[in-house]
Enzyme design. Structure first.
Site, PDB file in Angstrom:
ATOM      1  N   ILE A 125       0.630  -1.377  -0.130  1.00 14.17           N
ATOM      2  CA  ILE A 125       0.185  -0.280  -0.441  1.00 14.17           C
ATOM      3  C   ILE A 125       0.690   1.152  -0.171  1.00 14.17           C
ATOM      4  CG2 ILE A 125      -2.148   1.408   1.201  1.00 14.17           C
ATOM      5  CD1 ILE A 125      -2.860  -1.312   2.386  1.00 14.17           C
ATOM      6  N   GLY A 171       9.233  -5.494   2.224  1.00 17.12           N
ATOM      7  CA  GLY A 171       8.864  -4.612   1.042  1.00 17.12           C
ATOM      8  C   GLY A 171      10.023  -5.205   0.304  1.00 17.12           C
ATOM      9  N   TYR A 182      -2.423  -7.769  16.550  1.00 21.03           N
ATOM     10  CA  TYR A 182      -2.516  -6.340  15.480  1.00 21.03           C
ATOM     11  C   TYR A 182      -3.490  -5.143  16.090  1.00 21.03           C
ATOM     12  CZ  TYR A 182      -2.562  -4.168  10.939  1.00 21.03           C
ATOM     13  OH  TYR A 182      -3.572  -3.707   9.683  1.00 21.03           O
ATOM     14  N   LYS A 185      -2.884  -1.300  16.570  1.00 14.08           N
ATOM     15  CA  LYS A 185      -3.195  -0.367  15.771  1.00 14.08           C
ATOM     16  C   LYS A 185      -3.575   0.709  17.002  1.00 14.08           C
ATOM     17  CE  LYS A 185      -1.225  -0.943  11.630  1.00 14.08           C
ATOM     18  NZ  LYS A 185      -0.637  -0.409  10.481  1.00 14.08           N
ATOM     19  N   PHE A 210     -10.883  -1.639   5.133  1.00 14.86           N
ATOM     20  CA  PHE A 210     -11.094  -2.641   5.248  1.00 14.86           C
ATOM     21  C   PHE A 210      -9.973  -3.911   4.347  1.00 14.86           C
ATOM     22  CE2 PHE A 210     -14.705  -2.462   7.766  1.00 14.86           C
ATOM     23  CZ  PHE A 210     -14.565  -1.508   8.155  1.00 14.86           C
ATOM     24  N   ASN A 211     -10.590  -4.240   2.818  1.00 11.59           N
ATOM     25  CA  ASN A 211      -9.402  -5.285   2.054  1.00 11.59           C
ATOM     26  C   ASN A 211      -8.819  -4.526   0.883  1.00 11.59           C
ATOM     27  OD1 ASN A 211     -11.163  -6.618   3.976  1.00 11.59           O
ATOM     28  ND2 ASN A 211     -10.274  -8.429   3.384  1.00 11.59           N
ATOM     29  N   ARG A 257     -11.915 -20.140   8.917  1.00 14.54           N
ATOM     30  CA  ARG A 257     -10.607 -20.228   9.769  1.00 14.54           C
ATOM     31  C   ARG A 257     -10.571 -19.170  11.052  1.00 14.54           C
ATOM     32  NH1 ARG A 257      -6.956 -15.280   6.256  1.00 14.54           N
ATOM     33  NH2 ARG A 257      -8.794 -14.088   6.551  1.00 14.54           N
ATOM     34  N   GLY A 299     -11.827 -16.827  13.899  1.00 10.76           N
ATOM     35  CA  GLY A 299     -11.415 -15.514  13.861  1.00 10.76           C
ATOM     36  C   GLY A 299     -11.838 -14.439  12.935  1.00 10.76           C
TER      37      GLY A 299
HETATM   38  N1  UDP Z   1     -10.533 -16.110   2.155  1.00 11.90           N
HETATM   39  C1  UDP Z   1     -10.173 -18.030   1.761  1.00 11.90           C
HETATM   40  N2  UDP Z   1      -9.304 -18.134   1.677  1.00 11.90           N
HETATM   41  C2  UDP Z   1      -8.158 -17.791   1.667  1.00 11.90           C
HETATM   42  C3  UDP Z   1      -7.495 -17.046   1.986  1.00 11.90           C
HETATM   43  C4  UDP Z   1      -8.742 -15.736   2.494  1.00 11.90           C
HETATM   44  O1  UDP Z   1     -11.308 -18.288   2.028  1.00 11.90           O
HETATM   45  O2  UDP Z   1      -6.944 -18.746   0.895  1.00 11.90           O
HETATM   46  C5  UDP Z   1     -11.331 -15.975   3.038  1.00 11.90           C
HETATM   47  C6  UDP Z   1     -10.994 -15.117   4.300  1.00 11.90           C
HETATM   48  O3  UDP Z   1     -11.534 -16.611   5.163  1.00 11.90           O
HETATM   49  C7  UDP Z   1     -11.619 -13.652   4.515  1.00 11.90           C
HETATM   50  C8  UDP Z   1     -11.222 -12.955   2.615  1.00 11.90           C
HETATM   51  O4  UDP Z   1     -10.765 -14.271   2.185  1.00 11.90           O
HETATM   52  O5  UDP Z   1     -13.232 -14.263   4.615  1.00 11.90           O
HETATM   53  C9  UDP Z   1     -10.465 -12.721   2.612  1.00 11.90           C
HETATM   54  O6  UDP Z   1      -9.121 -12.973   3.575  1.00 11.90           O
HETATM   55  P1  UDP Z   1      -8.187 -12.132   3.160  1.00 11.90           P
HETATM   56  O7  UDP Z   1      -7.013 -12.575   4.403  1.00 11.90           O
HETATM   57  O8  UDP Z   1      -7.779 -11.421   1.659  1.00 11.90           O
HETATM   58  O9  UDP Z   1      -8.542 -10.767   4.197  1.00 11.90           O
HETATM   59  P2  UDP Z   1      -8.799 -10.248   5.758  1.00 11.90           P
HETATM   60  O10 UDP Z   1     -10.424 -10.064   5.099  1.00 11.90           O
HETATM   61  O11 UDP Z   1      -8.229 -11.290   6.775  1.00 11.90           O
HETATM   62  O12 UDP Z   1      -8.703  -8.948   5.570  1.00 11.90           O
END
Ligand code: UDP
Length: 325
Positions: free
Chosen positions: A12, A36, A141, A145, A169-170, A278, A280
């Site tokens: 970013i 980086g 983490y 922040k 966000f993402n 996953r 969390g």
């Molecule tokens: N995700 C997934 N498979 C992967 C990596 C991520 O299904 O191999 C899902 C993850 O559970 C989340 C979304 O994709 O719902 C985005 O995940 P990412 O790790 O990109 O970003 P985050 O939301 O954790 O910041």
């Protein structure tokens, strides 16, 4: 203005540098290259390789370059890793931020922009999430922040440092020259594109039984160019006072929708297998971005996940080895 960008060799940060330079600003990048890439540093930026673990390197950059503003991207950024190694975050992230902030105050810098995170909102009561949502960090983490956000609050009150905290966000997507190159790669969009490039056999979907429209998690993907533009708007507004913004598109896409869009763009079948959740991961994370739209006139240029993935796909095809280091 002269802007010091910590982490300007990262994903970013390097896009923010590219956009700052395109907007006519001069930039000094400070990065330890732990995550980086030297090749990601814009050729028109001054580059200083250095670490925020101590004060010496950053103090000498501040004295030599006398920046008008600091954008702080340098950070450990992995939620999962922070649950395994909390002191990397509660220790290193905070110590680095503290060293930088002490240096900022001692060198009289009055403008500061912090990369913050949606991980401040582990248990949101309302969706989309606006800036009045209760802060409950979801991991060490997110906590690191939040602690930096609180430090900035006091530095404004005591020293008049004006700050903006931008809670991403993402972040996803790429410019023509800068894209996402992490090792190991853990983010959904680059992983999906690695399958399309033949670097992986399939993608695992983390959970198919969430209470969402197709059972997979909903996330708010924001183009990294739109994110960088928000930093520039925030920088220009800082003289009118400190502020915090949640930064997303206000629209969420499911994991399956992301994979389907990538299939359409790449023409690759992208095999996907639904696996366990996953730990969390909340079901839905979507930002309300009305505040930054109203106050700064920010409008995402690339709100569609299709455009975001397309830009990332172009970059990955043009840079099959990433930055090549
Ligand atoms: N995700 C997934 N498979 C992967 C990596 C991520 O299904 O191999 C899902 C993850 O559970 C989340 C979304 O994709 O719902 C985005 O995940 P990412 O790790 O990109 O970003 P985050 O939301 O954790 O910041």
């Amino acid at each position: 203005m002269k802007i010091l960008v910590t982490g300007g060799a990262g994903y970013i940060g390097s896009v923010a540098v590219e956009q700052l330079i395109a907007a006519g600003e001069s930039v000094v990048v400070f990065d330890n290259l732990s995550q980086g890439h030297r090749a990601a540093v814009h050729p028109e930026a001054v580059f200083v390789e250095g670490d925020l673990a101590g004060r010496k390197a950053i103090d000498s950059v501040m004295s030599e370059h006398r920046p008008d503003a600091v954008m702080h991207f340098a950070s450990k950024t992995l939620v999962g890793e922070s649950m395994q190694k909390p002191f990397l975050y509660l220790g290193d992230n905070i110590t680095s931020g503290l060293n930088l902030l002490q240096s900022v105050v001692e060198h009289g810098v009055k403008r500061f922009i912090l990369s913050s995170t949606a991980n401040l909102f582990d248990r949101p009561e309302r969706m989309p999430i606006d800036e009045s949502e209760r802060i409950v960090p979801g991991s060490p983490y997110g906590e690191s922040k939040f602690i930096l956000e609180r430090m900035l609050h006091w530095l404004d009150r005591i020293y008049g440092v004006h700050y903006a905290c931008l809670r991403y966000f993402n972040a996803a997507g790429a410019t023509e020259t800068h894209g996402e190159d992490h090792d190991p790669e853990l983010h959904l969009i680059p992983l999906v594109l690695q399958v399309a490039m033949g670097k992986r056999e399939k993608v695992f979907i983390f959970g198919g039984d969430y209470p969402t429209r197709d059972g997979t998690c909903v996330r708010d993907y924001i183009h990294v160019i739109d994110l960088a533009q928000a930093h520039i708007l925030a920088l220009r507004a800082l003289d009118q006072g400190s502020r915090v913004y949640n930064l997303g598109n206000s629209e969420g896409f499911t994991v399956k929708e992301v994979i389907d869009a990538a299939r359409a763009i790449t023409g690759h079948p992208i095999p996907a297998e639904v696996g366990p959740r996953r730990p969390g991961d909340p079901a839905v994370l979507v930002a309300a971005s009305a505040k930054i739209r109203q106050e700064l006139g920010w409008t995402p240029r690339f709100p569609q996940v299709r455009d975001i993935i397309e830009s990332a796909w172009r970059w990955h095809q043009a840079h099959p080895k990433g930055y090549g280091d």
